[in-house]
Design a protein around this motif. Structure first.
Motif, PDB file in Angstrom:
ATOM      1  N   PHE A 139     -22.462 -23.053  16.973  1.00  0.00           N
ATOM      2  CA  PHE A 139     -22.590 -24.426  17.413  1.00  0.00           C
ATOM      3  C   PHE A 139     -21.327 -25.192  18.309  1.00  0.00           C
ATOM      4  O   PHE A 139     -20.190 -24.824  17.629  1.00  0.00           O
ATOM      5  N   MET A 140     -21.589 -25.659  19.212  1.00  0.00           N
ATOM      6  CA  MET A 140     -20.538 -26.498  19.968  1.00  0.00           C
ATOM      7  C   MET A 140     -20.719 -27.768  20.079  1.00  0.00           C
ATOM      8  O   MET A 140     -21.659 -28.305  20.226  1.00  0.00           O
ATOM      9  N   PRO A 141     -19.365 -28.523  20.093  1.00  0.00           N
ATOM     10  CA  PRO A 141     -19.644 -30.016  20.120  1.00  0.00           C
ATOM     11  C   PRO A 141     -20.204 -30.265  21.615  1.00  0.00           C
ATOM     12  O   PRO A 141     -19.655 -29.806  22.663  1.00  0.00           O
ATOM     13  N   SER A 142     -21.279 -30.895  21.746  1.00  0.00           N
ATOM     14  CA  SER A 142     -21.830 -31.165  23.091  1.00  0.00           C
ATOM     15  C   SER A 142     -20.845 -32.013  23.838  1.00  0.00           C
ATOM     16  O   SER A 142     -20.260 -32.834  23.501  1.00  0.00           O
ATOM     17  N   LEU A 143     -21.131 -32.200  25.248  1.00  0.00           N
ATOM     18  CA  LEU A 143     -20.416 -32.938  26.080  1.00  0.00           C
ATOM     19  C   LEU A 143     -20.632 -34.429  26.126  1.00  0.00           C
ATOM     20  O   LEU A 143     -21.819 -34.688  25.893  1.00  0.00           O
ATOM     21  N   ASP A 144     -19.607 -35.045  26.133  1.00  0.00           N
ATOM     22  CA  ASP A 144     -20.039 -36.532  26.230  1.00  0.00           C
ATOM     23  C   ASP A 144     -20.641 -37.283  25.110  1.00  0.00           C
ATOM     24  O   ASP A 144     -21.270 -38.229  25.150  1.00  0.00           O
ATOM     25  N   THR A 145     -20.397 -36.478  23.870  1.00  0.00           N
ATOM     26  CA  THR A 145     -20.966 -37.246  22.727  1.00  0.00           C
ATOM     27  C   THR A 145     -19.789 -37.211  21.622  1.00  0.00           C
ATOM     28  O   THR A 145     -19.238 -36.306  21.491  1.00  0.00           O
ATOM     29  N   THR A 146     -20.127 -38.148  20.844  1.00  0.00           N
ATOM     30  CA  THR A 146     -18.879 -38.274  19.676  1.00  0.00           C
ATOM     31  C   THR A 146     -19.401 -37.496  18.520  1.00  0.00           C
ATOM     32  O   THR A 146     -20.448 -37.948  18.161  1.00  0.00           O
ATOM     33  N   HIS A 147     -18.785 -36.702  18.088  1.00  0.00           N
ATOM     34  CA  HIS A 147     -19.237 -36.240  16.706  1.00  0.00           C
ATOM     35  C   HIS A 147     -18.288 -36.693  15.757  1.00  0.00           C
ATOM     36  O   HIS A 147     -17.217 -36.571  15.842  1.00  0.00           O
ATOM     37  N   HIS A 154     -10.773 -36.613   5.506  1.00  0.00           N
ATOM     38  CA  HIS A 154     -10.758 -37.623   6.598  1.00  0.00           C
ATOM     39  C   HIS A 154     -11.733 -37.170   7.460  1.00  0.00           C
ATOM     40  O   HIS A 154     -12.348 -36.208   7.576  1.00  0.00           O
ATOM     41  N   TRP A 155     -12.361 -38.424   8.058  1.00  0.00           N
ATOM     42  CA  TRP A 155     -13.285 -38.213   8.985  1.00  0.00           C
ATOM     43  C   TRP A 155     -12.831 -38.388  10.339  1.00  0.00           C
ATOM     44  O   TRP A 155     -12.016 -39.039  10.785  1.00  0.00           O
ATOM     45  N   LEU A 156     -13.303 -37.290  11.167  1.00  0.00           N
ATOM     46  CA  LEU A 156     -12.720 -36.992  12.401  1.00  0.00           C
ATOM     47  C   LEU A 156     -13.841 -37.156  13.375  1.00  0.00           C
ATOM     48  O   LEU A 156     -14.868 -36.796  13.316  1.00  0.00           O
ATOM     49  N   ARG A 157     -13.246 -37.922  14.573  1.00  0.00           N
ATOM     50  CA  ARG A 157     -14.127 -38.310  15.458  1.00  0.00           C
ATOM     51  C   ARG A 157     -14.094 -37.253  16.946  1.00  0.00           C
ATOM     52  O   ARG A 157     -12.932 -37.471  17.406  1.00  0.00           O
ATOM     53  N   ILE A 158     -15.050 -36.566  17.016  1.00  0.00           N
ATOM     54  CA  ILE A 158     -14.315 -35.657  18.004  1.00  0.00           C
ATOM     55  C   ILE A 158     -15.291 -35.667  19.470  1.00  0.00           C
ATOM     56  O   ILE A 158     -16.535 -35.934  19.236  1.00  0.00           O
ATOM     57  N   THR A 159     -14.500 -36.048  20.512  1.00  0.00           N
ATOM     58  CA  THR A 159     -15.397 -36.023  21.869  1.00  0.00           C
ATOM     59  C   THR A 159     -15.017 -35.194  22.782  1.00  0.00           C
ATOM     60  O   THR A 159     -13.767 -34.783  23.064  1.00  0.00           O
ATOM     61  N   SER A 172     -11.938 -31.983  28.510  1.00  0.00           N
ATOM     62  CA  SER A 172     -10.726 -32.279  27.578  1.00  0.00           C
ATOM     63  C   SER A 172     -11.460 -32.493  26.189  1.00  0.00           C
ATOM     64  O   SER A 172     -12.522 -32.882  26.273  1.00  0.00           O
ATOM     65  N   LEU A 173     -10.789 -32.627  25.169  1.00  0.00           N
ATOM     66  CA  LEU A 173     -11.229 -32.775  23.838  1.00  0.00           C
ATOM     67  C   LEU A 173     -10.338 -33.740  23.255  1.00  0.00           C
ATOM     68  O   LEU A 173      -9.221 -33.860  23.365  1.00  0.00           O
ATOM     69  N   LYS A 174     -11.188 -34.936  22.716  1.00  0.00           N
ATOM     70  CA  LYS A 174     -10.316 -35.951  22.079  1.00  0.00           C
ATOM     71  C   LYS A 174     -10.732 -35.864  20.501  1.00  0.00           C
ATOM     72  O   LYS A 174     -11.815 -36.092  20.050  1.00  0.00           O
ATOM     73  N   ILE A 175      -9.788 -35.981  19.726  1.00  0.00           N
ATOM     74  CA  ILE A 175      -9.924 -35.905  18.464  1.00  0.00           C
ATOM     75  C   ILE A 175      -9.313 -37.413  17.820  1.00  0.00           C
ATOM     76  O   ILE A 175      -8.066 -37.483  17.920  1.00  0.00           O
ATOM     77  N   SER A 176     -10.145 -38.444  17.122  1.00  0.00           N
ATOM     78  CA  SER A 176      -9.413 -39.444  16.324  1.00  0.00           C
ATOM     79  C   SER A 176      -9.675 -39.516  14.880  1.00  0.00           C
ATOM     80  O   SER A 176     -10.939 -38.911  14.530  1.00  0.00           O
ATOM     81  N   VAL A 177      -8.774 -39.800  14.187  1.00  0.00           N
ATOM     82  CA  VAL A 177      -8.766 -39.966  12.822  1.00  0.00           C
ATOM     83  C   VAL A 177      -8.204 -41.027  12.387  1.00  0.00           C
ATOM     84  O   VAL A 177      -7.110 -41.510  12.687  1.00  0.00           O
ATOM     85  N   VAL A 178      -8.778 -41.676  11.210  1.00  0.00           N
ATOM     86  CA  VAL A 178      -8.014 -42.918  10.476  1.00  0.00           C
ATOM     87  C   VAL A 178      -7.164 -42.415   9.575  1.00  0.00           C
ATOM     88  O   VAL A 178      -7.416 -41.634   8.552  1.00  0.00           O
TER      89      VAL A 178
END
Ligand SMILES: Nc1ncnc2c1ncn2[C@@H]1O[C@H](COP(=O)(O)OP(=O)(O)OP(=O)(O)O)[C@@H](O)[C@H]1O
Length: 682
Positions: A139-147, A154-159, A172-178
């Motif tokens: 399973f891969m994170p699909s493009l242009d979708t925030t997972h 922690h909840w990670l937001r991966i785009t 490119s991969l963007k990972i955001s976390v609070v």
């Protein structure tokens, strides 16, 4: 307002409709402004509370994270985690969109996986389905979708986004976390790195040069090849391995002495002797990736090569295969082909570039600069292979560029014995085990028997004792002629007999004879083919030469013919003028005796000159009224046509030369007649 109404009245719009429209515009505008404000407020909130990390596909952390994501998010892992009650592991909390693939993922995009080994928790399964190993799904994170995934509390937001959508690559991969600090991101990256390296442990990653974009493309991960499977003369492998290891840990030493931190190895020798295999094996042993450049590939230029060399990572093996063919594209690799460096490789033209039909413009100076110029990467191990060391420019193979040279020859008896032992597993005897414990360090790995295979084999290979295998290996080596057959051909023979070690040894002498015959036959066929090709080429050249000569001759003749025609036209013209002149003088002679004698002289002169020149092809007389000369310059048709007439006239003219007074009466030419008329005796 009244003015406004009066303006709109011709358009047929009522005030009510206008008001409604305006209301709609205002409401719409307000809603849109509110939406934008909320989005920007949310972004502001995210920016101030979330920690965001960006990972570019150009760098390794992207590989680690994609590998980690694919691994931890696979269906199987997820199921296992649930079963194990593992809450520390991440899970696809709210994601509703995935990319499901059986291909492994890498920095350079999703590429064909060799074994689909992402699901490592499953027991090793060798089952083949339609001749292939079972594919595993990732399973891969699909493009242009925030997972959103849950990881260590922690909840990670991966785009994942495409950076250059037009080129079809570059994500490119963007990972955001609070979080209060970036510890969680550090932990994530380190864990991903560890997982990646654990999996890469048994594999060597291969990257190929992409000359179109001047970048490196991941070409797959190959299973590591054990050094013991490479059979070389004693000490060679160990020397190389030690040298590479020593180099990799000597960065400071090089820096202190101001020596560029690079090392070059030139592996040269006959084909099929293990050059490429050794490099592969060394890469596995040293845990390095291999970056392969084919210098003769389409579109390779000085600039492209420099760009590629500049992007080689610091710790890797850079492989330049078939170095001698770099400037001699389409040249066969056999020993008889000249393959000599072309103009671009010669010293004097080393700075010039050669444009080939395939668009390659690589020059020797370009290659040298890219290898050790300012932009060249440091810390890499350069390996170059060639079958024809004598064809290399000395500048290319000098120390500093190629520090270690290793010659690869045809198989020696020692190698034959070693490769036999590599092929057949054995049952270790207790005595041998005791012995090997004491002396294994001193023993070259090439001469060690392979232990029993770990996996179940589909082939029924008889497992012999170590002593028997050693004995068979010795007999095998005795039958192999020294330095005559390539190790690759021995491997081919052993492969054919991989389940019959004893028969293999019994039949080896026969095989050697067959091999010699085949080689002789091939050599003969090749010689014949080359002779035929040479002959054909010569014949073709001869034919072309003849055709060229014939064409030139034809052109020359046509030119001459044209000149003759022009001259004939001139002569005709001159003749006509003379005829006109003589006609007028004949008319004058009837009235004056002096004039008559003069005319008679003219007529005689004409007759004589005609007769004289008919016997030989002399040059035109000063009068330019030479009859024969005229014939010689007229066209062939004219010549044929006029032949009979001329002969007659010649006769007549010949007669006319002799006693000018008497015969003049029989002459039929206008000039003679006129002179006769003018003769006072008549
Ligand atoms: N010394 C060797 N030890 C073990 N295997 C060898 C050896 N030499 C050749 N082989 C086998 O022969 C095959 C060809 O070897 P390899 O491609 O390494 O040769 P090479 O010298 O690089 O040939 P080329 O010059 O044609 O590229 C491989 O499958 C390899 O396993």
């Amino acid at each position: 307002m009244d003015t406004f109404k009066s303006l709109l009245s011709p358009l047929g719009m009522s005030t009510g409709a206008i008001q409604d429209t305006l209301k709609l515009v205002v409401i719409g505008g307000t809603v849109e402004t509110a939406r934008r404000a909320s989005v920007s407020a949310w972004n502001g909130f995210v920016d101030s509370f979330f920690l965001t990390a960006h990972f570019s596909q150009d760098d390794y952390p992207y590989d680690w994270l994609m590998h980690w994501l694919a691994k931890v998010l696979s269906i199987h892992s997820w199921r296992l985690r649930i079963l194990k009650g593992n809450t520390q592991q991440p899970a696809w909390g709210r994601s509703r969109e995935f990319e499901i693939t059986t291909r492994s993922v890498n920095r350079n995009g999703i590429t064909q996986s060799t074994t689909g080994d992402l699901d490592e928790e499953e027991e090793e399964d060798d089952t083949l389905v339609h001749g292939r190993r079972k594919r595993k799904v990732a399973f891969m994170p699909s493009l242009d979708t925030t997972h959103t995934i849950y990881y260590r509390g922690h909840w990670l937001r991966i785009t994942r986004t495409k950076r250059y959508p037009d080129y079809g690559h570059g994500c490119s991969l963007k990972i955001s976390v609070v979080a209060r600090n970036n510890d969680i991101l550090k932990k994530l990256v380190l864990e991903a790195k560890r997982e990646y390296e654990k999996d890469a442990e048994h594999r060597v990653h291969i990257f190929l040069a992409d000359t179109t974009y001047g970048c490196w493309r991941w070409n797959g991960a190959r299973q590591k090849r054990p050094m013991s499977s490479i059979v070389l003369q004693p000490g060679v492998k160990d020397m190389l391995l030690a040298d590479c290891k020593d180099f990799l840990c000597s960065e400071e030493w090089y820096a202190e002495r101001g020596i560029p931190f690079r090392r070059g190895y030139l592996l040269h020798g006959v084909p099929g002797s293990g050059k490429t295999s050794l490099i592969h094996s060394l890469a596995g042993e040293l845990g390095l990736d291999i970056y392969v450049v084919s210098l003769s590939s389409k579109g390779m230029s000085d600039n492209t090569l420099t760009t590629l060399m500049g992007h080689v990572p610091s710790r890797c093996i850079l492989l330049l295969e078939d170095l001698d063919a770099a400037f001699t594209r389409s040249v066969s690799r056999d020993a008889n082909s000249t393959g000599a460096p072309t103009a671009s490789t010669s010293k004097e033209s080393s700075t010039s570039t050669t444009e080939n039909t395939d668009g390659s413009t690589l020059s020797l100076s370009g290659l040298l600069n890219s290898l050790d110029g300012v932009a060249a990467a440091e810390g890499r191990l350069l390996f170059a292979t060639t079958n024809h060391i004598e064809r290399l420019d000395p500048a290319l193979s000098r120390p500093g560029r190629m520090d270690v040279w290793v010659n690869f020859t045809h198989a020696t008896k020692w190698q034959a014995e070693g490769i036999f032992k590599c092929f057949f597993p054995y049952k270790p005897s207790t005595a041998a085990t005791a012995n090997s414990n004491g002396s294994s360090a001193a023993k070259d790995t090439s001469q060690q028997n392979l232990p029993l295979p770990k996996r179940k084999h589909v082939h029924a290979i008889p497992i012999l004792t170590e002593e028997e295998i050693s004995e068979l290996a010795k007999r095998f080596a005795e039958a192999i002629p020294e330095d005559e057959l390539s190790v690759a051909s021995l491997q081919g023979y052993l492969l054919k007999n991989k389940t019959r070690p004893r028969e293999c040894v019994e039949e080896v002498a026969e095989w050697v004879i067959q091999e010699r015959e085949t080689r002789e036959k091939l050599k003969k066929e090749k010689a014949e083919r080359e002779a035929k090709e040479k002959k054909e080429a010569e014949e073709k050249a001869q034919k072309e030469k003849e055709e060229k000569e014939a064409k030139e001759k034809e052109e020359k003749e046509a030119k001459e013919k044209l000149e003759r025609k022009e001259r004939a036209a001139k002569v005709k013209k001159a003749r006509a003028e003379v005829a006109a002149k003589s006609g007028s003088s004949a008319a004058t002679s009837t009235t004056s005796t002096e004039t008559t004698s003069a005319a008679s002289t003219t007529a005689e002169a004409i007759t004589i000159s005609e007769t004289t020149s008919s016997s030989s092809s002399e040059e035109e007389t000063s009068t330019g009224v030479d009859a024969d000369t005229e014939e010689s310059v007229t066209s062939e048709e004219e010549t044929d046509k006029d032949k009979g007439t001329n002969e007659e006239s010649k006769k007549e003219k010949w007669v006319a030369v002799k006693p000018s007074n008497t015969v003049a009466t029989t002459t039929s030419s206008a000039s003679t007649l006129s002179s006769t008329d003018a003769d006072p005796a008549t």
